[in-house]
Design an enzyme around this catalytic site. Sequence first.
Site, PDB file in Angstrom:
ATOM      1  CG  ASP A 156      -3.980  -1.421   3.282  1.00 55.23           C
ATOM      2  OD1 ASP A 156      -4.220  -1.289   2.062  1.00 55.23           O
ATOM      3  OD2 ASP A 156      -3.369  -0.573   3.952  1.00 55.23           O
ATOM      4  CG  ASP A 167      -1.661   1.228   1.447  1.00 55.61           C
ATOM      5  OD1 ASP A 167      -2.316   1.663   0.498  1.00 55.61           O
ATOM      6  OD2 ASP A 167      -1.599   1.800   2.556  1.00 55.61           O
ATOM      7  CG  ASP A 183      -1.100   2.175   7.150  1.00 57.71           C
ATOM      8  OD1 ASP A 183      -1.600   2.116   6.001  1.00 57.71           O
ATOM      9  OD2 ASP A 183      -1.008   3.226   7.800  1.00 57.71           O
TER      10      ASP A 183
END
Length: 808
Positions: free
Chosen positions: A690, A487, A686
């Site tokens: 996600d 990410d 995080d």
Amino acid sequence: MNQKNQSTCCGHTSPEKKVVVAPAGSPISEKTYIDPVCGMKVSANSKKSVEHDGTTYYFCSESCVAKFRTNAKQYLSKPTSSDIAPKASLQAVTKDAIFTCPMHPEVQQVGPGSCPKCGMALEPMEATAEEDTTELDDMTRRLWVSTALTVPLLILTMGEMVPGIDFHSRLGTTVFNWLQAALATPVVLWAGWPFFERAGASFRTWNLNMFSLIGLGTGAAFVFSVVSLLFPELLPVDFKMNGMAPLYFEAAAAIITLVLVGQVLELRARSRTNSAIKLLLGLVPNTAVRLRLDGSEEEVHLDEIHVGDRLRVKPGDKVPVDGEVVEGRSNIDESMITGEPIPSEKTVGSKVSAGTVNQTGSFVFTAQKVGAETLLAHIVKMVNDASRSRAPIQKIADAVAGWFVPVVMGVALMAFVIWAFFGSPPALAHALVATVSVLIIACPCALGLATPISIMVGIGRGAQEGILIKDAEALELMEKVDTLVVDKTGTLTEGHPKVQDVVAINGFTENEVLSLAASLEQDSEHPLAQAIVGYAKEKNIKIVEAKDFDSITGKGIRGVIDDKSVAVGNAVLMSDVGVDIASLQSKTQELQALAKSVMFLAIDGKAAGLVSVADPIKPTAARAIAKLKAAGIRIVLLTGDNVATAASVARQLGIDDVKGNVMPSDKYRHVQMLQAAGHIVAMAGDGVNDAPALAQANVGIAMGTGTDIAMNSARIVLVKGDLLGIVRVRLLSQVTMRNIKQNLFFAFAYNLIGVPIAAGALYPWFGLLLSPMIASAAMALSSVSVIGNALRLRSATLAHTPRYGCHR
């Protein structure tokens, strides 16, 4: 950590935590009570209450209410503060501690004992700073007594090998034989009694193990010797040497002594396997300095601290619980939790963690998480749970161990038959020696320990580096990962916008531009506005009051500062107020190409400069990505941010495969697609968005600076949120798996070579028949060697990669 986890753990008093319970009616302060389930401070105005046996109890949540109603007795029997020993919290093994087997984690019981499957001594499930050494002390005591009797026994029986010393001739046969029995009997029947108990249990449950073999071998040697001593006429001629019935008292005693040596060495080595966690636990202070309402200080025990208490930490002291600084500033050594050697600066609003060490300055903080809720307690629990989990490679050892002992017993029986019918005289005597040697030399524990001991040490090593591994399979899979999906926000970048550039033109200074922009933005809640205000405060730039504030949606803000008309916003706003920003176009394009958001500042209709804000890339991200790519790992960037920003970040980090505007479900499906193509996928993220992809990936890796949901979905947590942690955990996986394979090879090779030699395979060529004493020594050393090899992981170098902070 997350709210869900906190509620589900309520009601479970771990061996490391005793909850201080005050019954309703005994307030710890005015109109305040203690939740009897989780130990939190609760207002008497709480609507969550239960009346039990005429007493009203107050609770922090419906979860605690439900647990109390299910089993009120369990929570009302908890100790009060007066019952708690000075080192009760996170320090010592309690009487109701759960013990488990390092080889068979499914075996659990209250209190110490022996594993019914393998016979090994059980150990506490939860690591403690002060371990229970009862088993080690008992084995050590038995070893000293055994050694004190066995050494003279060996001198007595082997004296004839030394010229001039022949105790047999001097004492006479009767005295010589009875003296052997007198010295050996306490060794076998007292010092070795735990082994016979475990052997008996193994045959009763038919969970054959190492102690089954030891019990049979030493038992056969000792019983045969007793029969030879008391009833020699019952023995066949083939058992006798030179017409005398042989005695094996010294062999039985020596075997017991050598097995005791192995047990003591093994117990000591096992106590060192979770040394990283013991060091963490040892950092927790027993007391803390609490501030009373009148500002005075009092020293209280750790168990008396509650959420909301204000605590003072002086230079050199340890932080007792998790919280937030409300007064003062300092530098704190957080290396034992994060792996970062450079102290972290703490000011008002900064978070502090239990177990970290204050270095320079005094500060006051508010307790937010206490007891089992602290980060340190979560780390300890996570590492303990992971160290008890089983890696897939363990199945190999399990499959072999399942048939190992029966095969060894079959080989021992075969050796006896072959020697009895085809061996050289005295055939039965040789048959007995070969049988006992085969039973003694085989060591299933070396096979059983090969994997779990390395996993335990490896996971503890990861904890020292700020890497929390939730299960053994994740550690095993990391070396096989060939694709890493990352990410952007909070993973590659810091996760919150910061001012990157301040540009001044037309005679204005950078400080003036920043001061006026921050003064106008201070009343805005927009993240970019807060970034400008925060940056100005860091630089100690003067911020004044703005008048006639006007927020223009999608464009910016306007106002009056010191009788000057000030506008901060995008190019559209500048056009609306008639400000020419042509001189800033070149710089603007340069900054926007780096994914920076640009805000222009105009004063009295004249362009004064610009401020750029961006979510900065983490300092170590580029180096981590380069190292992972060099290791042959494909990097894929998936982000919900716009395509231009995603492409800019990817370009700066050297990532070729990038997709922007990706929804959470798209990340999940992309991971599935990669897996369907045959890739072993790790996902690093995080955020809440996600979580699905983290759960779907073969190995989910969460940033410790991210959300609780992300950390719950992942199998590995990087406490500091540093991508170099992924490089480190991959290296840790490689060295741990290599260590496991070394252990398995050693255990297999040892048994494949040792058992045939003990059976007499070398006798036809070299006339060598292995002594049971030598077999016992080899058996004892095999388990110790496996543990010793695993302990090398404690000092394994996880890199050419610097530890946290070294890059600064």
